[in-house]
Design an enzyme around this catalytic site. Structure first.
Site, PDB file in Angstrom:
ATOM      1  N   ILE A 238      -4.319  -7.698  -0.622  1.00 19.61           N
ATOM      2  CA  ILE A 238      -3.270  -8.996  -0.902  1.00 19.61           C
ATOM      3  C   ILE A 238      -4.006 -10.048  -0.120  1.00 19.61           C
ATOM      4  CG2 ILE A 238      -1.065  -9.742  -0.815  1.00 19.61           C
ATOM      5  CD1 ILE A 238      -1.498  -7.885  -2.983  1.00 19.61           C
TER       6      ILE A 238
ATOM      7  N   ARG B 129      -4.770   1.480  -0.480  1.00 19.13           N
ATOM      8  CA  ARG B 129      -4.910   0.120  -0.166  1.00 19.13           C
ATOM      9  C   ARG B 129      -4.597  -0.770  -1.581  1.00 19.13           C
ATOM     10  NH1 ARG B 129      -9.325  -4.445   1.899  1.00 19.13           N
ATOM     11  NH2 ARG B 129      -7.943  -5.703   2.269  1.00 19.13           N
TER      12      ARG B 129
ATOM     13  N   CYS C 251       0.928  -1.304  -0.243  1.00 11.63           N
ATOM     14  CA  CYS C 251       0.091  -0.085   0.144  1.00 11.63           C
ATOM     15  C   CYS C 251       0.997   1.276  -0.006  1.00 11.63           C
ATOM     16  CB  CYS C 251      -0.889   0.096   1.260  1.00 11.63           C
ATOM     17  SG  CYS C 251      -1.859  -1.690   1.315  1.00 11.63           S
TER      18      CYS C 251
ATOM     19  N   GLY D 243       2.768  -2.695   3.539  1.00 16.10           N
ATOM     20  CA  GLY D 243       3.696  -4.216   3.607  1.00 16.10           C
ATOM     21  C   GLY D 243       2.992  -5.529   4.078  1.00 16.10           C
ATOM     22  N   GLU D 244       3.650  -6.476   4.346  1.00  8.25           N
ATOM     23  CA  GLU D 244       3.286  -7.770   4.643  1.00  8.25           C
ATOM     24  C   GLU D 244       3.914  -8.251   6.060  1.00  8.25           C
ATOM     25  OE1 GLU D 244       0.438  -9.126   3.249  1.00  8.25           O
ATOM     26  OE2 GLU D 244       0.533  -7.975   1.209  1.00  8.25           O
TER      27      GLU D 244
END
Length: 633
Positions: free
Chosen positions: A52, A49, A2, A76-77
């Site tokens: 995912i 956004r 994002c 991020g993740e």
């Protein structure tokens, strides 16, 4: 993946919801799926956004804690969020979505800023704690996700990209001259600097707390080479394979289509092999080729694709760079000149047609000593040890000067070698890898710029990181230096901007901090020995990659720069560098720019690297300085 942005209202009336929306619109490419803002009397937050994980509206941001006290915007993740979530549920925490964002909120409620020690991922986030009146901003350990901030005279703003900060009114855009010097030495601007004096990068593995009292920035992690493993190469090879299997599987968790970048090199080929072993469906792979066979790796990628029966997609760059270069360069908010940005953009564009998430092999060269420069450095240090320091310092500079007068390529290489050998190993590493020599800089730079810079020299950055490294030997120290400079300032910036330009998320299993810590613990000879680079990684991937590919010479994402400047980029570059009297012409002497242009065009010398850096500086200046001045005129 994002984009985030925001500002403080504690000491300055920065704006309102419409201002936040405006910031978000500048980074729409980072997150086109949804957007939101939060504002109160103290803080404004904005989020864009790219969905995912948990594609529902429950994953939209800004996101709030159950009691409404915490507000977060996150880019991020978090790869271990499922384990963390399970642990928190066992402690009685109730979740309302299936996102990693909500896990960060819950973990912060339990552990405060120490939650960073528990997170494994790529991230940059801003979390507003209303009760504490504290804005908590953090960036991941390796620096995969960017975070810029502006701070001056009580004003404070932050964003994933500089362009969102520049969307605010009256942001000063004074160019930082030492950053310009850094750029021409490194082809990027190392943190914490940016091209603008009042805008900075939050370094990787750092967090900041913004309160009424001011800003407090702290480091929460560093890569240590201090403790060296005493295990055998065979044992460590198996441990590495197990670790890479885990980190790759973690990065394959996605609620959207997923694939991989494949160059045919060791790193990407090994990662694709692991993906294929862990996937029930054929892995989608993407590669980029060039018409010039000297730079074309497509055939090697195809060999791996066939071996693992991937769904392979290939794109060849057919002399169409000039018509798109200005557009591509515009995604960098400050000068950036790693030429591989071009194929990285194209492979991201190709991948985005098929997937939303791509897994890449980035990090293997920095973690396991894979670059050719480590071989060069090893040779130089062996030579350095054969000559007393007194001779190297007194005689070699004079010999280098003589070599520089000879019109032969070998003599020029000799000049570089002798110059490097006359210095310490750390300074030699800088000299050998600098993209512009002191001689060329002094030849080009205007006297007033040189005077304003005073005694500053870009080598300070390399020398400071080298001195901070705690490794037992020189290789460990330069690997640490590259991780802290070239990786975060060059490689990761390139991948983030070029993938996000195409609304693509890129994940890198080799850049998991646990892989970095494991690599740092290995004896240097398990990474580099007798000219063999990435030794343990090649050993680990022996059963995955054909022998012919495993030990072929590294090409990387190289591009035919020299030919481009005499061909398809000639018109664009001439207009930008020769016809213009602003931008680069305010830094360098116009007659010297013209001189090296003609030397390159007549093939008397190859100045493509310097011309490329100047062109990328000029394209940046045109977009972010010249057009800005025109719009305000």
């Amino acid at each position: 993946m994002c984009g985030i942005a925001g500002f403080s209202l504690m000491h300055y009336a920065e704006g309102d919801s419409a201002t936040l929306q405006k910031m978000g619109e500048t980074i729409l490419h980072r997150g086109p799926d949804a957007g939101g803002v939060y504002i109160d009397d103290h803080i404004g937050l904005c989020h864009r956004r790219l969905s995912i994980i948990d594609l529902s509206e429950a994953g939209n941001q800004p996101m709030y804690s159950a009691d409404g006290n915490l507000v977060i915007v996150f880019n991020g993740e978090i790869y271990n969020f499922l384990e963390l979530r399970e642990e928190l549920v066992a402690q009685g925490v109730q979740f309302h979505s299936h996102t990693d964002t909500e896990v960060i909120l819950a973990l912060y409620e339990k552990e405060g800023v120490n939650c960073l020690e528990r997170l494994n991922g790529m991230f940059a986030f801003a979390l507003w704690d209303k009760r504490k009146q504290s804005l908590f901003i953090a960036r991941d350990r390796m620096g995969k996700k960017p975070l810029y901030y502006f701070s001056k005279d009580g004003r404070f703003a932050f964003a994933s990209e500089i362009k969102a900060i520049l969307a605010l009114d009256e942001i000063p855009k004074k160019i930082r001259l030492d950053a310009v010097y850094d750029f021409f030495a490194y082809q990027y601007i190392p943190d914490p600097k940016s091209i603008f004096e009042d805008i900075h990068k939050l370094p990787p593995a750092h967090y900041m707390l913004v309160t009424q009292e001011g800003i407090d920035i702290r480091e929460y992690w560093d890569l240590s080479f201090k403790h060296t493993s005493d295990k055998s190469l065979a044992d460590n090879k198996q441990a590495l394979l197990n670790l890479l299997n885990d980190t790759t599987r973690q990065r394959m968790i996605s609620d959207v289509p997923l694939g991989a970048f494949l160059s045919g090199g060791v790193d990407s080929s090994g990662i694709v092999a692991i993906m294929a072993q862990n996937s029930e469906k054929p892995v989608k792979t993407c590669t980029i080729g060039f018409d010039d066979e000297k730079f074309n790796e497509a055939e090697f990628a195809k060999e791996i694709a066939e071996k693992y029966h991937t769904e392979h997609h290939e794109f060849t760059v057919h002399q169409n760079v000039a018509e798109r270069l200005e557009h591509i360069a515009g995604f960098f908010d400050e000068p950036f000149a790693d030429p591989s940005l071009v194929p990285t953009f194209f492979v991201s564009e190709l991948a985005r047609k098929e997937v939303t998430v791509a897994i890449a092999g980035d990090g293997g060269d920095e973690m396991f000593a894979g670059y050719e420069k480590y071989t060069t450095d090893d040779i130089e240090n062996r030579l350095r040890e054969k000559f007393p320091q007194s001779i190297r310092k007194s005689l070699f500079p004079s010999l280098a000067k003589v070599a520089g007068m000879l019109p032969f390529r070998a003599a020029q290489r000799g000049k570089s070698l002798l110059t490097s050998l006359s210095h310490s190993p750390a300074m030699g590493f800088y000299i050998t890898n600098s993209q512009m020599t002191d001689e060329t800089w002094n030849q080009l730079v205007k006297p007033e710029i040189s005077k304003a810079l005073g005694s500053y020299h870009p080598s300070q950055i390399t020398l400071e990181k080298y001195a901070k490294a705690d490794g037992p030997d020189h290789l460990s120290k330069i690997l640490y230096t590259d991780v802290k400079t070239y990786l975060t300032g060059g490689i990761l910036v390139k991948v983030d901007r070029m993938s996000m330009a195409n609304t693509l998320e890129v994940r890198a299993p080799l850049l998991d901090y646990k892989v970095a810590e494991f690599a740092a613990s290995l004896p240097s000879e398990q990474k580099f020995k007798d000219g063999v680079k990435k030794r343990i990684l090649k050993e680990a991937f022996t059963s995955f990659i054909p022998e012919s590919l495993l030990h072929r010479k590294k090409m990387g994402f190289s591009v035919p720069l020299a030919e481009w400047f005499r061909g398809e980029l000639q018109s664009l570059a001439h207009e930008a560098l020769i016809d213009s009297n602003a931008g680069i012409a305010e830094i360098f002497k116009k007659e010297e720019i013209t001189k090296i242009w003609h030397l390159h065009q007549t093939k008397k010398q190859d100045y493509s690297t310097i011309l490329w850096s100047m062109l990328m500086f000029q394209l940046w200046w045109k977009r972010y300085v010249s057009e800005h001045m025109d719009s305000q005129g």
